[in-house]
Design a protein around this motif. Structure first.
Motif, short mmCIF file in Angstrom:
data_model
loop_
_atom_site.label_atom_id
_atom_site.label_comp_id
_atom_site.label_asym_id
_atom_site.label_seq_id
_atom_site.Cartn_x
_atom_site.Cartn_y
_atom_site.Cartn_z
N GLY A 119 74.02 -9.45 6.96
CA GLY A 119 74.91 -8.47 6.97
C GLY A 119 74.93 -8.04 8.74
N LEU A 120 74.70 -6.91 9.40
CA LEU A 120 74.35 -6.93 10.73
C LEU A 120 72.82 -6.18 10.80
CD1 LEU A 120 75.63 -7.50 13.59
CD2 LEU A 120 77.15 -5.24 13.64
N ALA A 121 72.40 -6.19 10.00
CA ALA A 121 71.07 -5.37 10.15
C ALA A 121 70.03 -6.20 10.44
CB ALA A 121 70.81 -4.99 8.85
N SER A 140 61.68 -4.80 19.47
CA SER A 140 60.05 -5.25 19.01
C SER A 140 60.41 -5.87 17.13
CB SER A 140 59.88 -3.51 18.30
OG SER A 140 61.49 -2.76 18.06
N GLN A 141 61.83 -5.75 16.93
CA GLN A 141 61.71 -6.46 15.43
C GLN A 141 60.80 -7.91 15.30
OE1 GLN A 141 65.84 -5.71 14.80
NE2 GLN A 141 65.02 -3.46 14.53
N PHE A 142 60.94 -8.05 16.52
CA PHE A 142 60.26 -9.37 16.18
C PHE A 142 59.20 -9.39 16.18
CE2 PHE A 142 63.44 -10.44 19.99
CZ PHE A 142 64.92 -10.75 18.59
N GLY A 194 71.83 -6.98 23.23
CA GLY A 194 71.71 -7.44 21.77
C GLY A 194 71.42 -6.74 20.66
N HIS A 195 71.94 -5.54 20.49
CA HIS A 195 72.10 -4.36 19.61
C HIS A 195 73.23 -5.45 18.47
CE1 HIS A 195 68.97 -0.64 20.23
NE2 HIS A 195 68.04 -2.04 19.99
N GLU A 196 73.67 -3.94 17.47
CA GLU A 196 74.98 -4.34 16.87
C GLU A 196 76.06 -5.12 17.32
OE1 GLU A 196 71.90 -2.15 16.52
OE2 GLU A 196 72.63 -1.43 14.22
N THR A 197 76.09 -4.47 18.62
CA THR A 197 76.95 -4.94 19.73
C THR A 197 76.32 -5.18 21.44
OG1 THR A 197 79.20 -4.78 20.65
CG2 THR A 197 78.13 -2.82 20.68
N ASN A 198 77.23 -5.52 22.06
CA ASN A 198 76.77 -5.28 23.68
C ASN A 198 76.75 -3.23 23.85
OD1 ASN A 198 76.28 -4.58 26.16
ND2 ASN A 198 77.16 -6.72 26.97
N ARG A 199 75.63 -2.82 23.84
CA ARG A 199 76.08 -1.49 23.54
C ARG A 199 76.31 -0.52 25.18
NH1 ARG A 199 71.31 0.62 19.40
NH2 ARG A 199 73.35 0.49 17.21
N LEU A 200 75.27 -1.70 26.51
CA LEU A 200 75.53 -1.03 27.02
C LEU A 200 76.89 -1.55 27.86
CD1 LEU A 200 72.85 -1.98 28.90
CD2 LEU A 200 72.46 -0.29 27.65
N ASP A 217 79.73 -0.83 15.28
CA ASP A 217 78.27 -0.33 15.37
C ASP A 217 78.40 1.07 14.89
OD1 ASP A 217 76.19 0.63 16.66
OD2 ASP A 217 76.46 -0.50 18.36
N HIS A 218 77.89 1.15 14.43
CA HIS A 218 77.44 2.68 13.80
C HIS A 218 77.41 3.89 14.81
CE1 HIS A 218 72.54 2.38 13.22
NE2 HIS A 218 73.20 1.79 13.76
N ARG A 219 76.45 3.24 15.66
CA ARG A 219 76.27 4.48 16.84
C ARG A 219 76.85 4.77 18.06
NH1 ARG A 219 71.04 5.62 14.86
NH2 ARG A 219 69.60 4.04 14.28
N ARG A 271 78.83 3.24 7.40
CA ARG A 271 77.84 2.94 6.52
C ARG A 271 76.60 2.37 7.00
NH1 ARG A 271 80.65 4.54 1.53
NH2 ARG A 271 82.56 5.58 2.07
N LYS A 272 76.02 1.83 8.07
CA LYS A 272 75.26 1.10 8.17
C LYS A 272 74.31 1.80 8.00
CE LYS A 272 73.48 -2.40 11.71
NZ LYS A 272 72.24 -2.25 11.90
N THR A 273 74.12 3.11 8.36
CA THR A 273 73.12 3.52 8.41
C THR A 273 73.07 5.14 7.60
OG1 THR A 273 73.12 4.52 10.57
CG2 THR A 273 71.78 2.29 10.15
C1 LIG Z 1 69.76 -1.16 17.47
C2 LIG Z 1 69.52 -1.18 15.68
O1 LIG Z 1 70.00 -1.28 14.43
P1 LIG Z 1 69.43 -2.53 13.80
O2 LIG Z 1 68.40 -2.07 12.74
O3 LIG Z 1 70.47 -3.51 13.01
O4 LIG Z 1 69.02 -3.41 14.90
C3 LIG Z 1 70.09 0.83 15.54
O5 LIG Z 1 70.70 1.22 14.25
O6 LIG Z 1 70.69 1.31 16.73
#
Ligand SMILES: C=C(OP(=O)(O)O)C(=O)O
Ligand SMILES: O=C(O)C1=C[C@@H](OP(=O)(O)O)[C@@H](O)[C@H](O)C1
Length: 476
Positions: free
Chosen positions: A124-126, A211-213, A387-393, A434-436, A460-462
Motif C-alpha cells: 500500500g502506502l505504509a 528513521s524506518q531504514f 518523502g512521506h505519504e506525499t510531499n508534505r511540505l 495522505d491521512h495526515r 483509514r490508513k491509521t
Molecule cells: C509518515 C507516516 O507514515 P508511514 O508509516 O507510512 O511512513 C505518517 O503516518 O505520518
C-alpha cells in the motif's frame, strides 16, 4: 479491516493483500467531498484513540520472529495494520482475530521459523510495511516480490535494501532503481538462525531520509548468526524516538539491542526473540494530535483516555508542544484511567524557530494549529517529509495558500505566517491520499467555514473511523 479482507467463523484472517484498494489516491470529484464541520462553540469532548500504528506494526513483526503465539491486545485495525497482517499471512504467518473483539489478534509464527517465499507482499502506502517487511524476506525460503500503491513508488526505499544486500540478499528493482516494486532473493541458507560464534554483520546506510531504514534492520538483527552492527552515515537523523522505540521493543522481546547515538551506531546481539504471551498496545499519541489540537483552534477542552505515563511514541512530546502554543495541559486520573486533557481559549502562540526533527509525523497537525497563531513559526528538521505519504511540505504550502493563508517551503521545513482568520476562506482541500493531510484540512475546517475535503476516507490508513470520531467530538 481492508475492503477485501474478512475474518471467517474461526477468526482466521484472510487478507487478499494484493487487492487492497482502501485509501488509494482517488481522483478529485464532487461525489467524494466531505464537508468539514465548523466548531460552533468551545469543545467539551472525550475522544478514545485506537492503537498506535508504530507499536502495532513493530509488535506484529517481532511476534513473527518468535517461536510461540503472541496475543496483541488493542491492536490498531486500519489500512496500515491490515497491510502488515496481509504481508505476514503471505509469508506463512497465522493472524487469528478474536471474534469478540477485533482489536485482539493472536499471531502464530510459521513452525519452521522460515517464511514462505515465491509470494507477493503488497505494501500500500505504509512506510512500516515497505521498510519493515523486507527484512523478513532475508529468512524466506524463496524470493519475495514487493509492490505498493502508485504513490508509494515515490517513497525512498534504497537504504534499507542496500542494508539487506550487505547482509547477502539480492534486490532486483522492477521500476525505478531504489524504489518499489522490487524482488528480494534471500541469501542461500545454511542454518544461519543459530549463533555460530561469527562476528556481527556490519552494515552502513544513510538513514537521513527516514528513521524506518534503521528500524527495519534493527528489527531483524537478532536473527543474524552473529547479530548486527548498524552504522548511519548520513548528516540528519529524523525521528530518533521511533528508533528508540524499535530498540526498546526488540529488548522487550528478549533481544539485546544497544544504541550509541553520538557515534550513530546500533548493535543487536544474536538472540532468540519472544514477545510476552500478551502485549497491550498503547493508543496512537500522534493520532491524538488533531483532536487535542482542536481544543486550541476551537477553544474548550478535549480529553484522551489511556494516556501512558511513559511512552516511546514521539506523540508523547505533543502535550509539551501544545503547552508552548498556549494550551493548558493536565493528566487527571479517573477510575484508574489516566487522561491527557488539553484546554484552549482560542488563542494560539506562534513558536518562531521550532525544531521538529524528533516528531515530524505530527507536523501537519501542528501546522493546522499554527495557521491560527499570533506569530509566525518555522518548523525545522523536517525536510524528509518530502518523502512521506506525499510531499508534505509542498502539500501544506499549497493547502494553506489555497485558503488564503501564507506559508512557504524552507530547505529543511516550512514557514507559516498566520493571517487574520477573516482572510481565510473555505475551499475544496486536497488530501493527496495522505491521512495526515486529510486531518489537517479537517482541523482548518473547525474555524474556516466551507472547507470540503477530497477523499477523507484516506484517514483509514491509521484511523478506521476518523469521520465518526470527529463529528462525535463536535456533538454537544
Ligand atoms: C509518515 C507516516 O507514515 P508511514 O508509516 O507510512 O511512513 C505518517 O503516518 O505520518
Ligand atoms: O517507525 C515508525 O513507526 C515511523 C517512523 C517515522 O518515519 P520517518 O522517520 O520516515 O519520518 C514516522 O514519521 C512514521 O509515521 C512512523
Amino acid at each position: 479491516m481492508g475492503a477485501n479482507d474478512s475474518a471467517d467463523a474461526d477468526g482466521k484472517c484472510h487478507n487478499s493483500n494484493e487487492d487492497d484498494t482502501i485509501g488509494r489516491m482517488s481522483e478529485t470529484n464532487n461525489d467524494n467531498l466531505w464537508p468539514a464541520p465548523t466548531a460552533d462553540g468551545p469543545l467539551n469532548a472525550t475522544v478514545t484513540i485506537p492503537g498506535s500504528k508504530s507499536l502495532s506494526n513493530r509488535y506484529l513483526i517481532l511476534a513473527v520472529l518468535g517461536a510461540k503465539p503472541v496475543t496483541l491486545v488493542g491492536l490498531l485495525r486500519s489500512r496500515d495494520t491490515e497491510l502488515m497482517m496481509g504481508a505476514l499471512s503471505a509469508l506463512g504467518v497465522r493472524c487469528d482475530i478474536d471474534p469478540e473483539n477485533d482489536t485482539t489478534v493472536t499471531v502464530t509464527p510459521p513452525e519452521s521459523g522460515r517464511f514462505s517465499g515465491n509470494v507477493g507482499v503488497y505494501c500500500g502506502l505504509a512506510g512500516t510495511v515497505m521498510r519493515f517487511v523486507p527484512g523478513l524476506a532475508l529468512f524466506a525460503d524463496a524470493p519475495v516480490r514487493f509492490d505498493g500503491d502508485d504513490q508509494a513508488y515515490a517513497r525512498p526505499m534504497q537504504p534499507v535494501l542496500d542494508g539487506l544486500e550487505q547482509l547477502g540478499a539480492r534486490v532486483e528493482y522492477h521500476g525505478e532503481h531504489g524504489r518499489l516494486p522490487f524482488t528480494i532473493t534471500p541469501p542461500r541458507h545454511d542454518g544461519e538462525q543459530a549463533d555460530d560464534g561469527s562476528a556481527a554483520a556490519k552494515v552502513s546506510i544513510d538513514s537521513s531520509g527516514s528513521s524506518q531504514f534503521i528500524s527495519g534492520l534493527l528489527l531483524i538483527g537478532s536473527r543474524l548468526p552473529g547479530g548486527l552492527e548498524l552504522r548511519h552515515t548520513g548528516e540528519k537523523m529524523p525521528s530518533l524516538p521511533h528508533i528508540r522505540m524499535t530498540v526498546a521493543d526488540v529488548n522487550g522481546a528478549g533481544g539485546n539491542a544497544t544504541a550509541d547515538e553520538e557515534s550513530r551506531v546500533w548493535r543487536v546481539g544474536h538472540a532468540a526473540l519472544q514477545l510476552p504471551e500478551r502485549v497491550v498496545v498503547e493508543p496512537d499519541l500522534s493520532n491524538a494530535a488533531p483532536f487535542l489540537g482542536a481544543a486550541l483552534i476551537a477553544g474548550g477542552t478535549v480529553r484522551v483516555p489511556h494516556w501512558p505515563v511513559e511512552t516511546t511514541q514521539p506523540g508523547g512530546l505533543l502535550p509539551g508542544y501544545l503547552e508552548r502554543m498556549g494550551a493548558r495541559v493536565s493528566f487527571p486520573e479517573e477510575d484508574g484511567v489516566r487522561y491527557c486533557e488539553v484546554s484552549g481559549d482560542g488563542h494560539v502562540h506562534g513558536l518562531g524557530d521550532f525544531d521538529l526533527t524528533a516528531a515530524g509525523e505530527i507536523a501537519p497537525s501542528l501546522a493546522a494549529i499554527l495557521a491560527f497563531a499570533d506569530a509566525p513559526t518555522r518548523m525545522l528538521g523536517i525536510g524528509h517529509l518530502r518523502g512521506h505519504e506525499t510531499n508534505r511540505l509542498e502539500a501544506l504550502v499549497t493547502e494553506i495558500t489555497r485558503i488564503g493563508g501564507e506559508a512557504r517551503e524552507l530547505e529543511d521545513g516550512i514557514e507559516i505566517t498566520p493571517v487574520p482568520v477573516e482572510r481565510l476562506h473555505g475551499e475544496v482541500m486536497e488530501s493527496y491520499a495522505d491521512h495526515r493531510m486529510a486531518t489537517f484540512a479537517a482541523m482548518i475546517g473547525l474555524a474556516v467555514p466551507g472547507v470540503r475535503i477530497v477523499n477523507v476516507e484516506t484517514t483509514r490508513k491509521t484511523l478506521p473511523d476518523f469521520v465518526g470520531m470527529w463529528t462525535g467530538m463536535l456533538e454537544r
